[in-house]
Design an enzyme around this catalytic site. Structure first.
Site, PDB file in Angstrom:
ATOM      1  N   ASN A 114       0.831  -1.215   0.000  1.00 55.15           N
ATOM      2  CA  ASN A 114       0.000   0.000   0.000  1.00 55.15           C
ATOM      3  C   ASN A 114       0.858   1.253   0.000  1.00 55.15           C
ATOM      4  O   ASN A 114       0.668   2.133   0.839  1.00 55.15           O
ATOM      5  CB  ASN A 114      -0.890   0.011   1.253  1.00 55.15           C
ATOM      6  CG  ASN A 114      -1.765  -1.208   1.330  1.00 55.15           C
ATOM      7  OD1 ASN A 114      -2.785  -1.304   0.667  1.00 55.15           O
ATOM      8  ND2 ASN A 114      -1.336  -2.177   2.123  1.00 55.15           N
ATOM      9  N   ALA A 115       1.772   1.350  -0.931  1.00 57.18           N
ATOM     10  CA  ALA A 115       2.730   2.453  -0.906  1.00 57.18           C
ATOM     11  C   ALA A 115       2.100   3.809  -1.214  1.00 57.18           C
ATOM     12  O   ALA A 115       2.736   4.840  -0.998  1.00 57.18           O
ATOM     13  CB  ALA A 115       3.862   2.166  -1.885  1.00 57.18           C
ATOM     14  N   LYS A 116       0.858   3.820  -1.701  1.00 51.32           N
ATOM     15  CA  LYS A 116       0.241   5.119  -2.034  1.00 51.32           C
ATOM     16  C   LYS A 116      -0.882   5.462  -1.068  1.00 51.32           C
ATOM     17  O   LYS A 116      -1.814   6.168  -1.406  1.00 51.32           O
ATOM     18  CB  LYS A 116      -0.317   5.059  -3.465  1.00 51.32           C
ATOM     19  CG  LYS A 116       0.772   5.030  -4.512  1.00 51.32           C
ATOM     20  CD  LYS A 116       0.205   5.324  -5.871  1.00 51.32           C
ATOM     21  CE  LYS A 116       1.283   5.169  -6.918  1.00 51.32           C
ATOM     22  NZ  LYS A 116       0.773   5.469  -8.258  1.00 51.32           N
ATOM     23  N   ASN A 117      -0.797   4.956   0.126  1.00 50.82           N
ATOM     24  CA  ASN A 117      -1.868   5.148   1.101  1.00 50.82           C
ATOM     25  C   ASN A 117      -1.554   6.329   2.017  1.00 50.82           C
ATOM     26  O   ASN A 117      -0.531   6.341   2.702  1.00 50.82           O
ATOM     27  CB  ASN A 117      -1.990   3.836   1.883  1.00 50.82           C
ATOM     28  CG  ASN A 117      -2.967   3.919   3.007  1.00 50.82           C
ATOM     29  OD1 ASN A 117      -2.846   4.738   3.902  1.00 50.82           O
ATOM     30  ND2 ASN A 117      -3.957   3.047   2.978  1.00 50.82           N
TER      31      ASN A 117
END
Lengths: 338, 316
Positions: A114-117
């Site tokens: 979930n690197a864009k959370n």
């Protein structure tokens, strides 16, 4: 502003229902209250529903315990965008007296998928703040790993800029930008970071001191890929409002000339010359000839000096038809000021 | 060129509203207020807001309000500026702003302004120009803009200007079309557009249009329908929208539709969602696509709703 979870089908362990787990004995699960509309009971993933029902129960009773912490871990793994879960986790961590280094490890696990959370990154910052300057190198390393997978991750760049300003670690940043640009010279985030470093790093001399070497750096990148928007904007940004200096740096118009002579990917070279002309630049014959030779037969006879800007706009209107209106406007600007 | 499958999109939105137990719906439950704003505004733009029971929605929204005055993303969720804005926008759509205790909401928002003029999203302190926009837009709709320090708010936004004339999430951050919309919108609402180099920013924005006719959010990134809103509304607010190729953009958006089942996706042939459905339709509205209501680029609401707020009947 939205981000959705993506935790399906990626090697999940067999789910043990929370109702069967001794640590959650005595908890009465609370279903989501979505309002007055009747809810149609279509089954969705049991682990998801059960986890969130148990979360709601402990959250509403404000139980700040180890099992609450465990539950937030489970809830985050099924839906990492649920910000209320993260808030509650922070409350639990403060109440229990957390091991902040261990918590960093927890966020690294979440970041894998979930690197864009948004919630993840804010939580990470909150934890890093607790650790202070000692956390700097680990934070830089963490963002570095994220960039290996996605070198333009906006959240990670925001985090990295915060780390540098709040916790330090500037020493190798310019080198790091150079490395990223070597891997992908089109990485606009890396160009932005480079500008950030040369303007704000306490270990360099500031924009004025760095300008000269950076002009050379940008021009080198331009010649490698003249169609690359980023180094052109970077080059212009090095001069900011210093129009005199911008006009008088012969490296700039020489670079434009070299691109024009290659007769390919000359859009930004032409638009830069257009900007310079607008500021009073007097081009030499070589530049005029280079521009003229780019004119196609559709454009008819080339005219005098004052038609040069006009010529550029005509060429660009054909070269970049999507933005024909923009180049027409530039043409009008150019003729109204001459 | 294809056509806008308006009826299909209406059906899609209404079905998402009803299918509260679908996995997609459940996964988004914490931001259902945003989803309500996206879905309902789209319905209004398509002239179909009356297919929804406004009383039901209003009563649900009020249950999302926290004692602090802010709104959470759904019942039982913590308050945040993002959802507070959506709540106020949806109430404005239904002309039900009078159900609000305006003082309470105002107090919640103004408490989130920081010393440097920036805004935190909530009590946990995350700072981002998105939140400046949420606060300013929300207070403007409530006609309580004077309750914050507007000058400082503007100064902070201006400090987020980048070398290419755009704006980032914080000072020094990269230009990003989404952040640019937030900053330009906030500056527009506070009458501060003179801080922007419109020619420079306009050029950066029109350079977001790629070969397919779609718009990306940063150089060398993929086109995405949501940028049809962020980039387009920004261009309109600075009077430079004629710099993009409108026909090509319209075609791109229409290609992102699922004309069978309704809904719009981020790019052609991807899965649809409410978020992109709203931005696609709103983008078409900004492009004056026939059959759609006009949209205000700063408030992201139908123009007649905005007119009603500022020129309609007296507020309580």
């Amino acid at each position: 502003m939205a981000s959705s979870s993506s935790s399906e089908g990626e090697g999940r362990r067999a789910w043990v229902p929370l109702a069967s787990r001794p640590e959650f004995a005595g908890v009465t699960p609370l279903p989501q209250d979505d309002g007055p509309s009747p809810v149609v009971a279509i089954a969705y993933r049991d682990d998801f529903r059960e986890t969130m029902d148990y979360f709601r129960s402990l959250y509403s009773s404000r139980e700040l315990s180890p099992r609450s912490l465990l539950l937030t871990s489970l809830a985050i793994s099924v839906n990492p965008a649920n910000y209320t879960v993260w808030h509650f986790r922070r409350q639990v961590l403060e109440a229990l007296g957390a091991d902040w280094t261990e918590e960093l490890g927890f966020t690294e696990g979440v970041a894998k998928r979930n690197a864009k959370n948004y919630q993840l990154w804010h939580h990470r910052r909150w934890v890093a703040e607790k650790l202070g300057p000692d956390a700097a190198s680990r934070e830089l390393e963490f963002t570095r790993k994220i960039f290996c997978l996605d070198a333009k991750n906006y959240h990670a760049w925001s985090h990295r800029q915060w780390v540098l300003q709040a916790l330090g670690g500037w020493e190798d940043e310019l080198d790091y930008c150079a490395q990223l640009l070597e891997e992908d010279v089109f990485n606009n985030s890396a160009w932005n970071q480079r500008y950030f470093v040369i303007t704000k790093s306490p270990s360099l001399g500031g924009l004025n001191a760095m300008r000269d070497s950076e002009v050379d750096y940008a021009i080198e990148a331009i010649h490698a890929n003249p169609e690359n928007e980023s180094p052109w904007r970077y080059l212009r940004g090095l001069y900011n409002d210093e129009n005199e200096a911008w006009l008088n740096d012969s490296r700039v118009h020489s670079a434009c000339l070299r691109v024009l002579k290659a007769k390919r990917n000359f859009k930004f070279a032409l638009s830069t010359l257009l900007d310079l002309l607008g500021l009073g630049f007097k081009p030499n014959q070589e530049i005029k000839d280079a521009i003229t030779s780019l004119r196609t037969s559709d454009l008819g006879e080339a005219g005098s000096d004052s038609d040069l800007a006009n010529s550029i706009c005509s060429i660009l209107g054909l070269e970049d038809p999507m933005r024909a209106n923009y180049w027409t406007w530039r043409k009008q600007q150019a003729s109204s000021s001459s | 060129m294809g056509e806008l499958a308006g009826d299909k999109h209406v059906k899609y939105i209404l079905s998402v509203e009803k299918k509260k137990d679908s996995f997609e719906s459940v996964v988004m439950e914490h931001l259902r207020l945003n989803g309500a704003y996206w879905g309902l505004t789209t319905l209004d733009l398509l002239g179909k807001l009356d297919t929804v029971d406004s009383n039901e929605v209003v009563s649900w929204i009020l249950q999302c309000q926290h004692e602090s005055g802010g709104f959470g993303g759904n019942i039982g969720h913590d308050p945040h500026l993002l959802y507070t804005l959506s709540a106020v926008q949806v109430l404005a759509l239904f002309d039900k702003l009078d159900v609000l205790d305006v003082n309470k909401v105002t107090d919640y928002i103004r408490a989130l302004q920081n010393e440097d003029g920036s805004f935190s999203g909530d009590i946990w302190g995350e700072v981002d120009t998105r939140f400046s926009y949420c606060a300013i837009c929300c207070l403007a709709i409530l006609k309580r803009l004077d309750s914050i320090n507007v000058e400082k708010a503007v100064r902070y936004i201006v400090s987020c200007k980048t070398l290419d004339g755009g704006f980032g999430c914080t000072p020094g951050a990269e230009s990003h079309a989404g952040q640019i919309f937030c900053c330009v919108g906030a500056l527009a609402i506070t009458g501060s557009l003179h801080h922007i180099d419109k020619d420079l920013l306009g050029w950066w924005l029109c350079e977001r249009q790629v070969k397919s006719g779609g718009l990306n959010g940063r150089p060398e990134k993929l086109a995405d329908v949501c940028y049809s809103w962020w980039v387009l509304s920004s261009l309109i607010m600075i009077d430079r929208v004629h710099w993009i190729d409108k026909e090509k953009l319209i075609k791109f958006i229409l290609d992102c539709q699922d004309t069978e089942n309704g809904g719009i996706s981020d790019r052609p042939n991807d899965a649809v969602d409410i978020f992109h459905t709203y931005f696609g339709v709103a983008g078409l509205s900004l492009l004056e696509y026939p059959g759609l209501k006009a949209t205000d680029p700063a408030y992201a609401l139908p123009v007649d709703v905005v007119n009603r707020i500022f020129f309609g009947r007296c507020s309580t």
